[in-house]
Design a protein around this motif. Structure first.
Motif, PDB file in Angstrom:
ATOM      1  N   ARG A 113      -1.065   4.527   3.973  1.00 60.29           N
ATOM      2  CA  ARG A 113      -2.324   3.493   3.628  1.00 60.29           C
ATOM      3  C   ARG A 113      -2.417   2.114   4.181  1.00 60.29           C
ATOM      4  O   ARG A 113      -1.156   1.862   4.542  1.00 60.29           O
TER       5      ARG A 113
ATOM      6  N   ARG B  29     -10.026   4.706   0.155  1.00 58.49           N
ATOM      7  CA  ARG B  29      -9.377   4.892  -1.178  1.00 58.49           C
ATOM      8  C   ARG B  29      -9.899   3.259  -1.860  1.00 58.49           C
ATOM      9  O   ARG B  29      -9.398   2.373  -1.062  1.00 58.49           O
TER      10      ARG B  29
ATOM     11  N   ASN C  81      -7.389  -3.029   3.738  1.00 59.34           N
ATOM     12  CA  ASN C  81      -8.627  -3.361   4.415  1.00 59.34           C
ATOM     13  C   ASN C  81      -9.291  -4.620   4.470  1.00 59.34           C
ATOM     14  O   ASN C  81     -10.617  -4.860   4.646  1.00 59.34           O
TER      15      ASN C  81
ATOM     16  N   ALA D 257       0.836  -1.334  -0.055  1.00 60.50           N
ATOM     17  CA  ALA D 257      -0.105  -0.042  -0.050  1.00 60.50           C
ATOM     18  C   ALA D 257       0.865   1.152   0.031  1.00 60.50           C
ATOM     19  O   ALA D 257       2.086   1.367   0.459  1.00 60.50           O
TER      20      ALA D 257
ATOM     21  N   ALA E  81      -7.722   1.361  -4.575  1.00 65.71           N
ATOM     22  CA  ALA E  81      -6.460   1.300  -5.344  1.00 65.71           C
ATOM     23  C   ALA E  81      -6.764   0.348  -6.502  1.00 65.71           C
ATOM     24  O   ALA E  81      -7.299  -0.748  -6.463  1.00 65.71           O
TER      25      ALA E  81
ATOM     26  N   GLU F 170      -5.813   5.438  -8.225  1.00 67.06           N
ATOM     27  CA  GLU F 170      -6.963   5.272  -7.142  1.00 67.06           C
ATOM     28  C   GLU F 170      -8.051   6.123  -7.083  1.00 67.06           C
ATOM     29  O   GLU F 170      -7.702   7.124  -8.159  1.00 67.06           O
TER      30      GLU F 170
ATOM     31  N   GLU G 174      -8.861   0.338   0.800  1.00 69.25           N
ATOM     32  CA  GLU G 174      -7.592   0.825   1.471  1.00 69.25           C
ATOM     33  C   GLU G 174      -8.259   2.227   2.237  1.00 69.25           C
ATOM     34  O   GLU G 174      -9.225   2.521   2.258  1.00 69.25           O
ATOM     35  N   VAL G 175      -7.395   2.560   3.364  1.00 67.13           N
ATOM     36  CA  VAL G 175      -7.830   3.647   4.284  1.00 67.13           C
ATOM     37  C   VAL G 175      -6.488   4.615   4.262  1.00 67.13           C
ATOM     38  O   VAL G 175      -5.416   4.052   4.339  1.00 67.13           O
ATOM     39  N   GLU G 176      -6.700   5.744   4.244  1.00 62.58           N
ATOM     40  CA  GLU G 176      -5.903   6.768   4.621  1.00 62.58           C
ATOM     41  C   GLU G 176      -5.634   6.622   6.305  1.00 62.58           C
ATOM     42  O   GLU G 176      -6.598   6.957   6.916  1.00 62.58           O
TER      43      GLU G 176
END
Length: 357
Positions: free
Chosen positions: A105, A133, A108, A101, A135, A148, A124-126
């Motif tokens: 990031r 997000r 998830n 990632a 990707a 993304e 995904e997460v910030e």
């Protein structure tokens, strides 16, 4: 953000890839991650009866896997917040790519492929904000990150592609967690939603729950052949106040439709649905609760049908008109009409999900 031109270029490049099929991996019916007695982890390919066809080691606890639509290839994801996503050749057992990632990031736990398998989508997460997000990774380019798009909410978990379409359904759970951990930071302001996205990031539709249900985290998805999305929720409030844990929605179909079992049986789910499956040609949908030790089955109209009691059950998947279940004690159970018709047990603890191929 990815561009439509880049996305189409990746799709066209897929034609140059070798054409191996799942028969080269023994034609598994299911994929599932597990922890073994020595504490190690692996992804298993299983027959319809639950027998092992292959075992691929994983570096840490797994969660779910995305199966390529044609090639004997799967991407295994770590439990969120994930530090690995591995591309596995299920015919040879080789790790062919390792996804990392972007800085700040975390994976998830889930992913999905485009219709032709040329693009992998990962949730995904910030880490700093919890913003979601999706990707995009190009398989023809060795799973190179090519872009993304925003997920449409906080804390996306499962993503699924609508049948016959490139539109993605995204379960934005609404929970912001601490960077690198699972601490929940925003329970009072949660805003889960179900978002439909085009690969270029356009929001096609978004379904939200009523304001008094804002703590019902939308987590897992199952989709029938006509595109009806069934979603499973986890209640982040007092167990005795848990609302319905199952919902239905269609793209551009208005407000979600919720369903729950009779009150005493609903309470036994303890506010937690850990997985979901649509089966029997879309006529039935099931949700599992490892906390409650049960699977509840509903008709596609949302009417409660029956429940199946099983300690620490979580993984569920369709097998035609039958439902397959896995639990933390190594059991693989096939049920029909709520009754077990086949059962095997392996020396391992199955993890949260079993993926039907």
């Amino acid at each position: 953000m990815t561009s439509r031109r880049r996305f189409l270029g990746t799709v066209l490049a897929a034609a140059a890839l070798p054409r191996l099929g799942w028969a080269d991996a023994g034609s598994p019916a299911f994929l599932a991650a597990a922890q073994e007695p020595d504490g190690t982890h692996a992804l298993f390919g299983l027959t319809e009866e639950g027998a092992d066809l292959f075992r691929v080691p994983l570096p840490a606890r797994g969660h779910a896997a995305a199966a390529h639509p044609e090639a004997p290839e799967a991407v295994a994801f770590a439990r969120r917040p994930g530090t690995y996503a591995l591309v596995l050749n299920c015919a040879t057992g080789a790790v062919t790519a390792r996804l990392a990632a972007a800085p700040g990031r975390a994976f998830n736990g889930h992913g999905a492929f485009s219709m032709d398998g040329a693009v992998l989508y990962t949730s995904e997460v910030e880490a700093a904000t919890g913003e979601g997000r999706i990707a995009l990774w190009s398989r023809p380019d060795g799973y190179r990150l090519i872009g993304e798009i925003a997920s449409g909410g906080i804390g996306p978990h499962e993503i699924r592609r609508l049948p016959g379409s490139e539109v993605l359904a995204v379960a934005n759970g609404g929970i912001r967690t601490g960077p690198g951990d699972r601490d929940k930071l925003n329970l009072d302001t949660m805003a889960p939603n179900l978002t439909y996205l085009s690969p270029d990031g356009r929001v096609e539709d978004q379904a939200r729950l009523a304001p008094d249900l804002h703590r019902a985290s939308i987590r897992h998805l199952a989709i029938d052949a006509l595109g009806t999305v069934a979603f499973a929720m986890q209640w982040e409030g007092a167990e005795d106040q848990a609302p319905a844990l199952l919902g239905f929605h269609r793209l551009n179909g208005g407000a979600p439709r919720l369903a729950k079992a009779p009150d005493d049986l609903h309470r036994a789910m303890r506010g937690y649905a850990g997985s979901i499956a649509v089966f029997d040609a879309g006529r039935q949908v099931a949700i599992s609760s490892p906390k409650g030790g049960r699977v509840q089955v509903f008709g596609s109209d949302g009417r409660f049908a029956h429940e199946i009691l099983r300690a620490d059950v979580c993984g569920i998947a369709a097998a035609g008109a039958r439902l397959v279940m896995t639990d933390g004690f190594g059991a693989f159970v096939v049920t029909e009409g709520g009754r077990p018709v086949a059962h095997t047990r392996a020396p391992r603890a199955w993890d949260n999900h079993i993926v039907a191929l």
